[in-house]
Design a protein around this motif. Structure first.
Motif, PDB file in Angstrom:
ATOM      1  N   UNK A  95      40.809  52.658  24.499  1.00 26.24           N
ATOM      2  CA  UNK A  95      41.440  52.617  23.893  1.00 26.24           C
ATOM      3  C   UNK A  95      40.454  51.771  22.389  1.00 26.24           C
ATOM      4  N   UNK A  96      40.895  50.757  21.550  1.00 25.64           N
ATOM      5  CA  UNK A  96      40.156  50.795  20.367  1.00 25.64           C
ATOM      6  C   UNK A  96      39.373  49.285  20.595  1.00 25.64           C
ATOM      7  N   UNK A  97      38.463  48.494  20.335  1.00 24.43           N
ATOM      8  CA  UNK A  97      37.915  47.208  20.427  1.00 24.43           C
ATOM      9  C   UNK A  97      39.249  46.144  20.125  1.00 24.43           C
ATOM     10  N   UNK A  98      40.102  46.745  19.386  1.00 20.74           N
ATOM     11  CA  UNK A  98      40.847  45.419  18.318  1.00 20.74           C
ATOM     12  C   UNK A  98      42.190  45.699  19.138  1.00 20.74           C
ATOM     13  N   UNK A  99      42.266  46.889  19.928  1.00 26.06           N
ATOM     14  CA  UNK A  99      43.507  46.704  21.284  1.00 26.06           C
ATOM     15  C   UNK A  99      42.766  46.182  22.834  1.00 26.06           C
ATOM     16  N   UNK A 100      41.642  46.066  23.452  1.00 29.52           N
ATOM     17  CA  UNK A 100      40.764  45.660  24.011  1.00 29.52           C
ATOM     18  C   UNK A 100      41.116  44.198  23.971  1.00 29.52           C
ATOM     19  N   UNK A 101      40.528  44.339  22.849  1.00 28.19           N
ATOM     20  CA  UNK A 101      40.796  41.980  22.528  1.00 28.19           C
ATOM     21  C   UNK A 101      41.687  41.865  23.166  1.00 28.19           C
ATOM     22  N   UNK A 102      43.200  42.260  22.160  1.00 27.64           N
ATOM     23  CA  UNK A 102      43.991  42.303  22.675  1.00 27.64           C
ATOM     24  C   UNK A 102      44.974  41.909  23.984  1.00 27.64           C
TER      25      UNK A 102
END
Length: 66
Positions: A1-8
């Motif tokens: 997953x992307x960093x943005x998805x992980x942050x979410x």
């Protein structure tokens, strides 16, 4: 997953977690998406240690105000 998805996922699961996103990509949409996903700050690579310390201090200040 992307960093943005992980942050979410992290910000949704752990409310008292603060995230500083770090990326070599600093396009406006990436920064906006990162903050929308729950990031407290965004740093563009390369960055100085002073910039990192400033970001951490900003997050700590916000944490202590919450």
């Amino acid at each position: 997953i992307s960093g943005i998805e992980l942050a979410d996922k992290i910000s949704s699961s752990f409310k008292d977690t603060y995230i500083i996103m770090i990326s070599s990509l600093a396009q406006e949409n990436i920064i906006i998406d990162s903050i929308s996903a729950g990031a407290s700050d965004f740093l563009q690579k390369p960055f100085t240690k002073e910039t990192l310390i400033s970001s951490i201090e900003k997050v700590i200040t916000n944490f202590s105000e919450d």
